[in-house]
Design an enzyme around this catalytic site. Structure first.
Site, PDB file in Angstrom:
ATOM      1  N   GLU A   1       0.797  -1.228   0.000  1.00 53.24           N
ATOM      2  CA  GLU A   1       0.000   0.000   0.000  1.00 53.24           C
ATOM      3  C   GLU A   1       0.833   1.284   0.000  1.00 53.24           C
ATOM      4  O   GLU A   1       0.555   2.192  -0.795  1.00 53.24           O
ATOM      5  CB  GLU A   1      -0.988  -0.017   1.171  1.00 53.24           C
ATOM      6  CG  GLU A   1      -2.141  -1.003   1.005  1.00 53.24           C
ATOM      7  CD  GLU A   1      -1.802  -2.408   1.485  1.00 53.24           C
ATOM      8  OE1 GLU A   1      -0.665  -2.619   1.962  1.00 53.24           O
ATOM      9  OE2 GLU A   1      -2.677  -3.299   1.396  1.00 53.24           O
TER      10      GLU A   1
ATOM     11  N   HIS B   1     -10.919  -4.668   9.657  1.00 48.37           N
ATOM     12  CA  HIS B   1     -11.576  -4.556   8.347  1.00 48.37           C
ATOM     13  C   HIS B   1     -12.938  -3.880   8.479  1.00 48.37           C
ATOM     14  O   HIS B   1     -13.828  -4.105   7.669  1.00 48.37           O
ATOM     15  CB  HIS B   1     -11.758  -5.937   7.702  1.00 48.37           C
ATOM     16  CG  HIS B   1     -10.491  -6.505   7.131  1.00 48.37           C
ATOM     17  ND1 HIS B   1      -9.484  -6.986   7.929  1.00 48.37           N
ATOM     18  CD2 HIS B   1     -10.068  -6.647   5.848  1.00 48.37           C
ATOM     19  CE1 HIS B   1      -8.490  -7.430   7.159  1.00 48.37           C
ATOM     20  NE2 HIS B   1      -8.810  -7.224   5.892  1.00 48.37           N
TER      21      HIS B   1
END
Lengths: 335, 331
Positions: free
Chosen positions: B60, B129
């Site tokens: 990322e 998440h």
């Protein structure tokens, strides 16, 4: 010195550019020591052959990303003394209108995407610039300058992986000046620095960063190959930082001794040694080299005086440039 | 009017903008053939190819950094961050690099990129998440932050985000990808900084973001049955924030609840409540109430997770107390 064909004009330009960096840094250091400069700055003195050898192999269309120790890259890429000193002093006529300062000078007109005060922070930016070049079919090359200390950052390995996977036109230029801030590089870097690039299948070179012709020769070859899609490349440039980590780092005996500094300053100085070589080759006489230096030092002095007198930005600028304007016409359907 | 899912609306916005401007490209994990785990991008690689729909390694910070550099030099990347929770991984590139480059360069360099990511709990995905982290980036000057509340909003805001010359973070609610809403065939954009009044009312204002707009609308329906008239407003973008519309409603109804799925403390609800307190204090009949997610990591067990987010019933309960004057000394 490397056996590369250059004409005298190229040699003298490289010499001048190295002297420009040294003169800029000597003045910046004086500004700090005389308390005329806000904040701190990081001196590039001693590493001139790296920035000049590399940037002399680039065009204005080629991009670089720079570091907190970035004045040398900025000068080598063609920046103007006045706008640089104005930026160091936080003045409106600075490259960034005084909003960036020493650690954030960007000079888009010469392809300098900016210095970066996060160690390793510009590795993604450089690689992204190269991705854009490849996507848009442009043949420009981006050079990512960073120090040995930044090789400890994970971002380098993420972006080298992608650059290698996609054959991006980027050259990672690791300036190994022996020190990661106040710590010897050997204490922070396991194994070999070039082997890290080689692990991704990236061609890596390790060269003497005090030899401007050797640096320029290698960079010219790698830039030409990167333009043809053979990148990325990695260069470790072995060099030395004459000053401390920053201008205020004066008592540094606890991490390095004066004898070591003397070996580099007296025996391995990139400007002195290149000057001697120019004299030996009959390119310039000692008097001519002295005249070049005198002219540059006079220009630097005048630029400092100009910057000291220059205006600070108006208070109304404080919240200007937080957001870039977007032309409302482009936000209409069918625009 | 046709109805399409939020997922399809985002997909259409991206396809339209990629056809319009060849410098727009998508970069992220599993964005090409996989079309992301939520399948939002399905079909785009077939039209635009792998050169413009770029699958990256799981890195990322790396691909976010690439996007910043590409944006600084003439491209318009749309970064796909698979889960909003991963924003912590890219904070340096987003907040130290993308957000500050225009300012630090004295206006010389622009970073026109879009970071597409998501928010939203109750998907039984546990604490890494499920977070709604938009307040974190809204705190950083230089970033714009959009929170679409329907398929219609998602398409119009995405198109504006791509054309904006700044870094824009769009948080889609991952539980709304299959929710349908009327979306016109004709092209449209939704400007930033213009709140949407979904329902007019006179007794209380319910300000909701993202999926909390639906929560506020359902609360308003419950209240309407009891004779309480609630106004529902969606700010659409929290940066820039359409303060005027929110203040005008507060002055009219004199009671406000701000509902958002980020953690309540130091969050979007706090910021909006403070602005209303500062600028409409004289007009208020009750303290402006915040209803955010509980200040706990999002738990996995459904029995616990459902307790952490605002519900229509909870909002309606709070509204009743405000209207009845029970919250004057709420502490």
């Amino acid at each position: 010195m490397a056996d590369t064909k250059h004409n005298s004009e190229d040699y003298l330009r490289m010499y001048s550019q190295m002297v420009r960096i040294r003169a800029f840094e000597d003045n910046a250091n004086q500004l700090y020591l005389s308390a005329k400069m806000p904040g701190l700055t990081h001196m590039y003195s001693g590493e001139e052959a790296v920035a000049v050898g590399i940037c002399e192999a680039l065009t204005d269309n080629d991009r670089i990303t720079s570091t907190h120790r970035g004045h040398g890259h900025c000068v080598a890429k063609g920046a103007d003394f006045k706008a640089m000193f104005c930026e160091l002093l936080g003045k409106e006529e600075g490259y960034c209108r005084g909003k960036g300062g020493s650690m954030h000078i960007a000079d888009q007109s010469h392809g300098n995407l900016g210095a970066n005060a996060i160690v390793g922070g510009s590795m993604g930016i450089a690689t992204g610039s190269a991705l854009r070049a490849k996507m848009q079919g442009s043949d420009d090359v981006t050079v990512c300058f960073f120090g040995d200390g930044a090789t400890a950052q994970g971002l380098l390995y993420e972006v080298m992986n992608m650059a290698a996977l996609w054959s991006l036109p980027v050259i990672y230029a690791c300036e190994n000046n022996g020190y990661s801030e106040y710590t010897k590089t050997e204490e922070i870097a396991a194994g070999s620095i070039t082997a890290r690039a080689e692990a991704f299948g990236i061609e890596a070179h390790s060269i003497d960063g005090q030899d401007v012709l050797a640096v320029n020769d290698l960079t010219q070859k790698l830039v030409a190959r990167a333009r043809k899609g053979e990148g990325p490349f990695f260069i470790e440039l072995k060099t030395y930082r004459y000053h401390g980590h920053h201008v205020g780092d004066i008592n540094r005996a606890y991490y390095r001794d004066k004898e070591e500094e003397a070996i580099w300053k007296e025996g391995r100085d990139p400007i002195i040694n290149f000057g001697k070589w120019l004299e030996g080759e009959g390119v310039a006489s000692p008097e001519e080299l002295k005249a070049i230096e005198d002219e540059i030092r006079a220009e630097a002095k005048a630029a400092v005086e100009y910057a000291l007198e220059a205006a600070y930005p108006d208070a109304s600028e404080v919240d200007m440039h937080v957001y870039a304007a977007t032309d409302p016409a482009t936000l209409r359907p069918d625009a | 009017m046709r109805e399409i899912t939020l997922s399809k609306a985002v997909n259409e916005a991206l396809a339209e903008e990629m056809r319009r401007d060849e410098t727009v490209f998508i970069i992220g994990e599993d964005v090409a053939e996989a079309g992301t785990p939520f399948k939002v991008l399905s079909g785009l690689v077939e039209e635009f190819g792998t050169a413009r729909v770029i699958d990256t390694p799981i890195a990322e910070p790396g691909f976010m950094g690439l996007a910043v550099g590409a944006a600084m030099t003439g491209a318009r990347p749309v970064v796909d961050l698979m889960f909003g929770d991963f924003i912590f991984l890219i904070m340096d590139q987003l907040c130290n690099q993308a957000a500050k480059t225009h300012y630090m360069s004295g206006g010389k360099l622009n970073v026109p990129l879009v970071l597409r990511t998501n928010l939203g709990a109750t998907r039984r995905s546990a604490a890494q998440h499920s977070q709604s982290l938009h307040a974190l980036v809204a705190h950083i000057p230089g970033l714009k932050v959009a929170l679409p509340s329907s398929a219609y909003e998602a398409k119009g805001l995405m198109k504006t985000a791509i054309r904006d010359n700044n870094p824009v973070v769009i948080f889609e609610d991952k539980l709304m990808y299959n929710d349908k809403a009327p979306v016109p065939e004709e092209e449209y954009l939704i400007p930033f900084g213009e709140a949407n009044i979904l329902r007019e009312g006179k007794d209380i204002t319910l300000i909701g973001t993202s999926s909390m707009v639906q929560v506020c609308e359902r609360a308003a329906e419950l209240l309407e049955a009891e004779g309480i008239s609630a106004e529902v407003i969606d700010p659409r973008t929290i940066v820039p924030l359409d303060e005027e519309t929110l203040l005008a409603s507060a002055r009219k109804t004199a009671r406000v609840i701000v509902v958002d799925e980020g953690h309540q403390s130091f969050g979007v609800t706090s910021e909006i409540a403070s602005r209303i307190n500062e600028k409409a204090f004289y007009h208020l009949d009750a303290p402006v109430m915040r209803m955010g997610a509980m200040d706990v990591p999002v738990p996995f067990s459904p029995a616990l997770e459902d307790l952490t987010v605002p519900t229509p019933e909870g909002v309606a309960d709070m509204a009743r107390k405000l209207v009845a004057g029970e919250m004057i000394h709420a502490a």
